[in-house]
Design an enzyme around this catalytic site. Structure first.
Site, PDB file in Angstrom:
ATOM      1  N   LEU A  17       0.854  -1.195   0.000  1.00  0.00           N
ATOM      2  CA  LEU A  17       0.000   0.000   0.000  1.00  0.00           C
ATOM      3  C   LEU A  17       0.888   1.243   0.000  1.00  0.00           C
ATOM      4  CD1 LEU A  17      -2.842  -0.916   2.514  1.00  0.00           C
ATOM      5  CD2 LEU A  17      -2.549  -1.559   0.115  1.00  0.00           C
ATOM      6  N   GLY A  20      -0.698   6.708  -0.026  1.00  0.00           N
ATOM      7  CA  GLY A  20      -0.651   7.885   0.860  1.00  0.00           C
ATOM      8  C   GLY A  20       0.089   9.028   0.191  1.00  0.00           C
ATOM      9  N   ARG A  24       3.294  15.302   4.723  1.00  0.00           N
ATOM     10  CA  ARG A  24       4.220  15.780   5.755  1.00  0.00           C
ATOM     11  C   ARG A  24       5.688  15.700   5.331  1.00  0.00           C
ATOM     12  NH1 ARG A  24       2.609  12.637  10.957  1.00  0.00           N
ATOM     13  NH2 ARG A  24       1.261  11.426   9.569  1.00  0.00           N
TER      14      ARG A  24
END
Ligand code: UD1
Ligand code: MG
Length: 462
Positions: A17, A20, A24
């Site tokens: 995965l 994202g 940040r």
């Protein structure tokens, strides 16, 4: 069941995965492209799958993450990439790769692309449980501070019954320190039907992969949690965590190199890449950096402040101090590459010496050649790079410029300070020096006249 292990050993899929956004990181690159030990994080995760014997690899990325594709394929050529357009949760991310899951029969390990320190030992524990009959498993760890992690809830017999996300947990559940690393494992036969049952009725309104544990239990399937260290599953969300992961990675690699038989005098000052290979009885002095793609043979010494990347150094050679080996440097056995020497895309044969202040680029240097201090291979004419060939046993006098393309045949000598622009035959001496002129007593006369002038000026100034 007797055949299970052999049948299933060859049917592992890893699903990474990586959708994202990594905001940040404050970067124009996808988070998983940031490197640990010169290797993108997603590469670490895929390599781990490969080392476990994965047959299939799928990576779920976000939109506009084309860069990840090439890196993923360079680690596992058959990697399939799936784009998750809306980030609706980890179960939704896994289902983005539904097409690959439908084709697959065996086991699936779901890994996060931003967790680069995971080890085969940690994953093998979980994988072994799946091979032993568990339907769904999760890799857990005891958290120093569990805030933010999903809590692993176990029953009185120690069986995993549910994973509760922070925002949905009761005060008692929040006190649990056994946490979800995010790594989950499945047998494929129930995986898709479990995922299809996952809803988004939770505090985040997301489809949680973690919900499959409770769903599996409800169906009477076997769920397990295996343990790893908190360090193994350190997730990288910002640059501070990136450098923390790098620190841990470097310490592990330094230990591995030492345990394999190399001496690091000050290990904390030596930096490796993930793929650095160091032989036995190698001695590495302080402040040495290894970029990607370096292989060092046995009994090599690397002196302080050397920077080495894309290079092969064969047995018994001595490198540095202050040497720079750039990509394509091939240093043969028993060579010396000394202080302030730069070597790029050049093969240096057995026993050759390049001891001081030299640039060797796009070159071939024969066995036992001696390259004097300040020798420069002038390889670039502003448009193209050209080759310099120096034969075996050649002696290149100090401060020589070899203007490529040029060949110095075996055994030839080049007089110091020469500029060599065309080929030199075997065993010849070539030198290109202006004739020496001597003016007797010139310096003494000059000195005297200057002193007189200075004295006169001082007298008029006062
Ligand atoms: C997740 C786990 C939590 C665990 C923690 C460990 C769930 C619901 N929760 O929480 O139990 O303790 O990881 O770090 O799974 N991702 C996608 N698409 C999405 C959502 C996430 O690709 O739609 C990827 C992210 O890039 C990341 C991973 O999945 O690599 C985890 O997502 P993240 O949002 O960090 O989950 P956590 O809330 O930390
Ligand atoms: Mg997270």
């Amino acid at each position: 069941m007797a055949n299970l292990a052999s049948q299933t050993d060859s049917s592992l899929m890893i699903l990474v995965l990586a959708a994202g956004m990594g905001t940040r990181m404050k970067s124009k690159h996808p988070k998983v492209m940031h490197a640990i030990g010169s290797k993108p994080m997603v590469g670490h995760v895929i390599d781990l799958g490969v080392s476990l014997g994965a047959e299939t690899c799928s990576v779920v990325v976000g939109p506009d993450m084309e860069q990840v594709k090439d890196v993923a394929r360079s680690h596992f050529s058959e990697t399939e990439l799936f784009v998750q357009h809306d980030r609706l949760g980890t179960a939704h991310a896994v289902l983005s790769a539904k097409e690959a899951l439908e084709k697959h029969d065996g086991f699936v390990l779901v890994l996060y692309g931003d967790t680069p320190l995971l080890t085969t030992d940690a994953l093998n524990g979980l994988y072994a449980e799946l091979k032993n009959g568990a339907h769904v498993g999760v890799l857990g760890f005891e958290a120093d501070d569990p805030t933010g992690y999903g809590r692993l809830l176990v029953d009185d017999e120690g069986q995993l019954v549910a994973i509760r996300e922070q925002k949905d947990a009761s005060p008692e559940e929040l006190a649990v320190t056994f946490c979800n690393s995010g790594v989950m494992g499945f047998r494929t036969e129930h995986m898709l039907s479990l995922l299809d049952q996952v809803g988004n009725d939770n505090a985040n309104g997301e489809y949680y992969l973690t919900d499959v544990i409770e769903l599996a239990r409800r169906q009477g399937l076997k769920t397990v949690a295996t343990l790893c260290s908190e360090q193994d599953v350190l997730g990288v969300n910002d640059r501070v965590q990136l450098s923390e992961a790098e620190r841990i990675f470097q310490n592990r690699k330094r230990e591995e190199v030492q345990r394999n038989g190399a001496t690091l005098i000050a290990p904390e000052t030596v930096f490796f890449s993930a793929d650095t290979e160091i032989g036995k009885d190698v001695i590495i002095e302080p402040n040495v950096v290894f970029g990607p793609n370096v292989v060092v043979g046995d009994d090599v010494q690397i002196y302080s402040h050397s920077h080495i990347e894309g290079a092969v150094i064969e047995a018994r050679s001595k490198i540095g101090p202050f040497a720079r080996l750039r990509p394509g440097a091939e240093i043969g056995e028993g060579c010396k590459v000394g202080n302030f020497v730069e070597v790029k895309k050049a093969s240096v044969s057995k026993g050759a010496k390049i001891n001081h202040l030299t640039y060797v680029g796009d070159a071939e240097i024969g066995a036992d050649a001696n390259i004097g201090a300040g020798t420069i291979t002038c390889n670039y004419d502003g448009f193209n790079k050209h080759i310099t060939k120096i034969g075996a046993n050649c002696f290149i006098g100090s401060n020589s410029s070899l203007v490529a393309p040029v060949t110095i045949a075996d055994g030839a000598f080049i007089g110091s300070g020469s500029v060599i622009t065309d080929n030199v035959p075997t065993d010849a001496l070539a030198l290109t020096r202006a004739e020496k002129k001597v003016y007797e007593q010139w310096a003494a006369r000059f000195r005297k006249s200057q002193q007189r002038l200075k004295a006169r000026k001082a007298a008029t100034d006062t």
